[in-house]
Design a protein around this motif. Sequence first.
Motif, short mmCIF file in Angstrom:
data_model
loop_
_atom_site.label_atom_id
_atom_site.label_comp_id
_atom_site.label_asym_id
_atom_site.label_seq_id
_atom_site.Cartn_x
_atom_site.Cartn_y
_atom_site.Cartn_z
N LEU A 229 4.55 -28.91 -11.01
CA LEU A 229 5.93 -28.51 -11.27
C LEU A 229 6.37 -27.42 -10.29
N THR A 230 5.44 -26.51 -10.00
CA THR A 230 5.79 -25.44 -9.06
C THR A 230 6.05 -25.99 -7.67
N ALA A 231 5.23 -26.96 -7.25
CA ALA A 231 5.41 -27.53 -5.92
C ALA A 231 6.71 -28.32 -5.82
N ASP A 232 7.11 -28.94 -6.91
CA ASP A 232 8.32 -29.77 -6.90
C ASP A 232 9.53 -29.04 -7.49
N ARG A 233 9.46 -27.74 -7.53
CA ARG A 233 10.56 -27.02 -8.15
C ARG A 233 11.88 -27.21 -7.40
N ALA A 234 11.79 -27.37 -6.05
CA ALA A 234 13.02 -27.58 -5.28
C ALA A 234 13.65 -28.93 -5.63
N ALA A 235 12.80 -29.98 -5.67
CA ALA A 235 13.33 -31.31 -6.02
C ALA A 235 13.85 -31.33 -7.45
N ILE A 236 13.15 -30.67 -8.34
CA ILE A 236 13.61 -30.62 -9.74
C ILE A 236 14.94 -29.89 -9.83
N GLY A 237 15.07 -28.81 -9.07
CA GLY A 237 16.33 -28.08 -9.07
C GLY A 237 17.46 -28.93 -8.53
N GLU A 238 17.21 -29.67 -7.43
CA GLU A 238 18.24 -30.54 -6.88
C GLU A 238 18.59 -31.66 -7.86
N ALA A 239 17.57 -32.21 -8.53
CA ALA A 239 17.83 -33.27 -9.52
C ALA A 239 18.71 -32.75 -10.65
N LEU A 240 18.44 -31.55 -11.09
CA LEU A 240 19.27 -30.97 -12.14
C LEU A 240 20.70 -30.77 -11.66
N VAL A 241 20.84 -30.32 -10.40
CA VAL A 241 22.20 -30.14 -9.85
C VAL A 241 22.91 -31.48 -9.77
N ASN A 242 22.20 -32.53 -9.26
CA ASN A 242 22.81 -33.85 -9.17
C ASN A 242 23.14 -34.41 -10.55
N LEU A 243 22.27 -34.13 -11.52
CA LEU A 243 22.55 -34.58 -12.88
C LEU A 243 23.81 -33.91 -13.43
N ALA A 244 23.96 -32.65 -13.08
CA ALA A 244 25.19 -31.95 -13.51
C ALA A 244 26.41 -32.57 -12.86
N ASP A 245 26.29 -32.92 -11.54
CA ASP A 245 27.42 -33.56 -10.85
C ASP A 245 27.72 -34.92 -11.48
N LEU A 246 26.65 -35.70 -11.78
CA LEU A 246 26.85 -37.01 -12.41
C LEU A 246 27.54 -36.87 -13.76
N THR A 247 27.15 -35.87 -14.51
CA THR A 247 27.78 -35.63 -15.81
C THR A 247 29.27 -35.31 -15.64
N ASP A 248 29.58 -34.47 -14.65
CA ASP A 248 30.99 -34.14 -14.41
C ASP A 248 31.77 -35.37 -13.97
N THR A 249 31.17 -36.20 -13.10
CA THR A 249 31.85 -37.42 -12.64
C THR A 249 32.09 -38.39 -13.79
N THR A 250 31.06 -38.58 -14.61
CA THR A 250 31.20 -39.47 -15.77
C THR A 250 32.29 -38.97 -16.71
N ALA A 251 32.32 -37.66 -16.93
CA ALA A 251 33.36 -37.10 -17.79
C ALA A 251 34.75 -37.33 -17.20
N GLY A 252 34.85 -37.17 -15.85
CA GLY A 252 36.15 -37.44 -15.21
C GLY A 252 36.54 -38.89 -15.32
N LEU A 253 35.57 -39.80 -15.12
CA LEU A 253 35.86 -41.24 -15.24
C LEU A 253 36.32 -41.60 -16.65
#
Length: 343
Positions: A229-253
């Motif tokens: 988890l520590t080694a992939d913390r950057a990817a996990i952080g980006e995934a969480l950011v993208n998930l937040a963007d997807l949630t915002d997009t879905t809400a807008g749609l």
Amino acid sequence: MSRTTPALVKLLLFAAVTLLATALLAQTLGAFPPDGVTYRARFTDVTGLLPGDDVRIAGVRVGRVSDIAVVDDNVAEVAFTVDRDVPVATSVRVAVRYRNLVGQRYLALSEGPGDGRPLRADGLIPLTQTRPALDLTVLFNGFRPLFTALNPDDVNKLAYEIIQVLQGEGGTVAGLLRRTASLTNTLADRDAVIGRVVTNLNAVLSTLADHDRELDQSVSQLQQFVSGLTADRAAIGEALVNLADLTDTTAGLLRQTRPPLAADVRALDDLAGTLDRNSAVIDATLGRLPQRYEALTRVASYGSWFNFYLCDFDGRVAVAGHAPLTTPGVSATAARCATGGSQ
């Protein structure tokens, strides 16, 4: 004048009552020395004794401490006042005692052996007839092992009983010993409970020791998982950011499609009502469809086109103001038309 007189009388009465109450309070707090006879007593130690502390005989307050001074470089001389109606003999014994566990002291007067001659005013009571207060530090250090195993309420109660017994104010040594024995038995009962807890803890530790290899593997795997988890913390952080963007997009749609979707749902409701009202027509139409499809299949059986044969033809032309004109009918003599196959 008649209006101000009652107010002036009330003011004077209020002032008199206030002055009287203030004087009584000052007398109670020791601001004014009581009307009595002053005596002096010498002690080797008067630590904690203060001017204004009580002077008591058999627990009854008969005076106050008025002054404390050092004489002869290492002796404390205490001046105290006793009410005039209380006789004090030359054989009097004076002791510094504890008033409570907070540390307040008082002087206790008691009658000693002697001829009982009255002590003159400002008379001096020597060191041989006085006794300092108990040294609580030394006393309680001896009971420290017992105190550490008791709750605060039991400690306070036992400590106060010890002070009362040693100062001669109440109880006996036998009663104190009974109290101490009771507390010791309580500690012994607790010791048995503690022993059982230790035994159970040994069993738990033995079980853990039997499975130490599995426990070590679990810890190692957990460490590897955390390291991953520590080694992939950057990817996990980006995934969480993208998930937040997807949630915002879905809400807008959903916000954009909600009005048309609501209109479609209302139109479907109307369509369902129309179909329900025409269910008989729909059932009849569906019942005729198999025959129609069978005939249509024969027409299209020669390829990706439809073959139509004109077997019979007639016509009627309507003319305004005249009778309709009928054309002569034409009939084909082909074999297909004779069988009534396609029309």
